[in-house]
Design an enzyme around this catalytic site. Structure first.
Site, short mmCIF file in Angstrom:
data_model
loop_
_atom_site.label_atom_id
_atom_site.label_comp_id
_atom_site.label_asym_id
_atom_site.label_seq_id
_atom_site.Cartn_x
_atom_site.Cartn_y
_atom_site.Cartn_z
N LYS A 105 47.20 24.11 -89.08
CA LYS A 105 48.19 23.70 -88.07
C LYS A 105 48.67 22.31 -88.42
CE LYS A 105 49.28 25.51 -84.01
NZ LYS A 105 49.45 26.94 -83.89
N GLY A 217 56.19 28.62 -68.40
CA GLY A 217 56.73 28.19 -69.69
C GLY A 217 57.97 29.00 -70.01
N GLY A 219 60.00 28.25 -72.92
CA GLY A 219 60.42 27.94 -74.28
C GLY A 219 60.62 29.24 -75.04
N1 GLU Z 1 52.71 29.09 -84.22
C1 GLU Z 1 52.32 30.46 -84.09
C2 GLU Z 1 50.88 30.58 -83.63
O1 GLU Z 1 50.32 29.67 -83.07
C3 GLU Z 1 52.61 31.26 -85.36
C4 GLU Z 1 52.00 30.72 -86.61
C5 GLU Z 1 52.58 31.34 -87.86
O2 GLU Z 1 53.46 32.17 -87.77
O3 GLU Z 1 52.10 30.95 -88.92
O4 GLU Z 1 50.27 31.61 -83.73
#
Ligand code: GLU
Length: 415
Positions: A105, A217, A219
């Protein structure tokens, strides 16, 4: 333990299944720490000609199962510790859904609402310039997350490709469809979540078409959850909220009209025919399904007792604090945990990578069918284990996910 610390609670979930899996202490130590953390200061030229320095992170938590994968968040109160927790969660999410990917992340401490389009573009490109050595289709592949979108990914993929000297679509996912993106990626987290809700309802002899829903939410995930919930799954969406507050109409809301209202006025509040309510009041509504789809720690020990919905589906990452999770379990609420319920985003990201590697483009119907199959498989496996061991769905999901990573570690010679 601070109940709001996401990294601590993800680790606690890991530890909760270490006895069942007879985890060796060295293996557990490895799984409780990130493999790599990158913390940088990025200078960006602002529109007024001055340089501003932004703090940015990338945590590559664990790559046992494959190249690491996870979103990039732009948020004013971002911390590396939260990113650690979210990167760990991605590791278990990818494993649970049987993807050949590890977890990561990223985050930038900034308020994107205060930045112009040009400033956001320069910040996005600078992030890639600094992180370039650690990224790539076979290293670590970012995606959209809180306050980042397809445009952000397009800039980042373009910057990566410029440095690499070749178009590298597979370096980022969640791109626009016109630029190597997958059909259905934008709504994938919400759609995947609804497939899981549908399975859970079916097990209880209920249908999505007869259920009422409140969504916190509005978004990307929350608004698609509302739209798909109403238009594809036939549910009655009675309440939605954004960071300014929410609206409620027990007869149901027309989500397309709410979207238009928010576009015009900047918030969902004061929607004709609905009453305004606070985010706290939304959590307490007498609905069949409550969907927290905003940020982590929306429900804590201070408001968990207010929840009346028999099913809580975590479309956000970490919306329940650890204590809230215990309170809801004790009160008999079914919690569909984040790593299970919101895996649709990364699943379609994985489909996007597969299409990019093959220079292919799948129809939306193929994407949605394959997504549905994967979400159903994961739900069934988790639900069966939860029933067999008489444990919450979250514990069952972690048990499956951790076991897969540990088996792969053994085969790699790490355990
Ligand atoms: N941000 C999304 C999650 O928390 C998707 C992550 C991605 O597609 O790599 O699962």
């Amino acid at each position: 333990m601070d109940e709001m610390n996401l990294f601590e609670s993800v680790k606690k979930n890991l530890c909760s299944c270490s006895a069942d899996l007879s985890l060796d202490e060295n293996v557990e130590a490895l799984l409780k720490n990130p493999q790599r953390e990158i913390s940088v200061s990025i200078p960006v030229r602002m529109d007024n000609g001055k340089i501003r320095v932004f703090q940015a992170f990338r945590v590559q938590y664990n790559d046992t199962l494959g190249p690491t994968k996870g979103g990039i968040r732009f948020h004013p109160s971002e911390t590396i510790d939260t990113i650690r927790g979210l990167a760990a969660l991605m590791t278990w999410k990818c494993s649970l859904h049987n993807l050949p990917l590890g977890g990561s992340k990223g985050g930038v401490v900034c308020n994107p609402r205060d930045l112009s389009t040009g400033e956001r573009e320069r910040l996005s490109r600078s992030y890639v310039q600094v992180m370039y050595p650690y990224l790539g289709p076979d290293r670590d592949i970012p995606a959209p997350d809180v306050y980042t979108d397809a445009q952000t990914m397009a800039w980042m993929m373009d910057e990566y490709s410029r440095i690499a000297g070749k178009t590298t679509f597979g370096s980022f996912t969640g791109k626009p469809v016109s630029l190597g993106g997958s059909e259905g990626r934008e709504e994938a987290t919400a759609r995947g979540g609804w497939y899981v809700i549908r399975e859970a309802l079916q097990e209880r002899g209920m249908e999505t078409g007869q259920s009422t829903v409140a969504i916190q939410g509005f978004g990307n995930v929350g608004s698609h959850a509302a739209l798909l919930g109403q238009e594809v799954f036939g549910a009655r969406v009675v309440a939605v909220s954004d960071s300014t507050g929410g609206i409620y109409n027990p007869e149901g809301l027309s989500i397309r009209q709410v979207l238009a209202h928010k576009k015009k006025s900047g918030s969902v509040r004061n929607f004709p025919g609905a009453s305004n309510l606070t985010n706290e009041e939304l959590l307490a509504l007498p609905v069949d399904i409550l969907i927290p789809a905003a940020l982590e720690n929306a429900i804590t020990s201070s408001n968990a007792k207010l929840v009346r919905a028999p099913i809580v589906a975590e479309f956000a990452n970490g919306p329940l604090s650890h204590d809230a999770d215990d309170i809801l379990f004790d009160s008999g609420t079914t919690v569909l945990p984040d790593l299970l319920a919101n895996g649709g985003g990364v699943i379609v990201s994985y489909f996007e990578m597969v299409q990019n590697f093959n220079m292919d483009h799948w129809d939306a119907s193929i994407v949605n069918q394959r997504l549905e199959n994967k979400m159903k498989d994961a739900y069934q496996a988790v639900s069966r284990l939860a029933e067999r061991n008489n444990v919450p769905l979250r514990k069952a999901a972690y048990t499956i996910a951790v076991a897969r990573v540990v088996n792969a570690m053994r085969m790699r010679g790490w355990a």
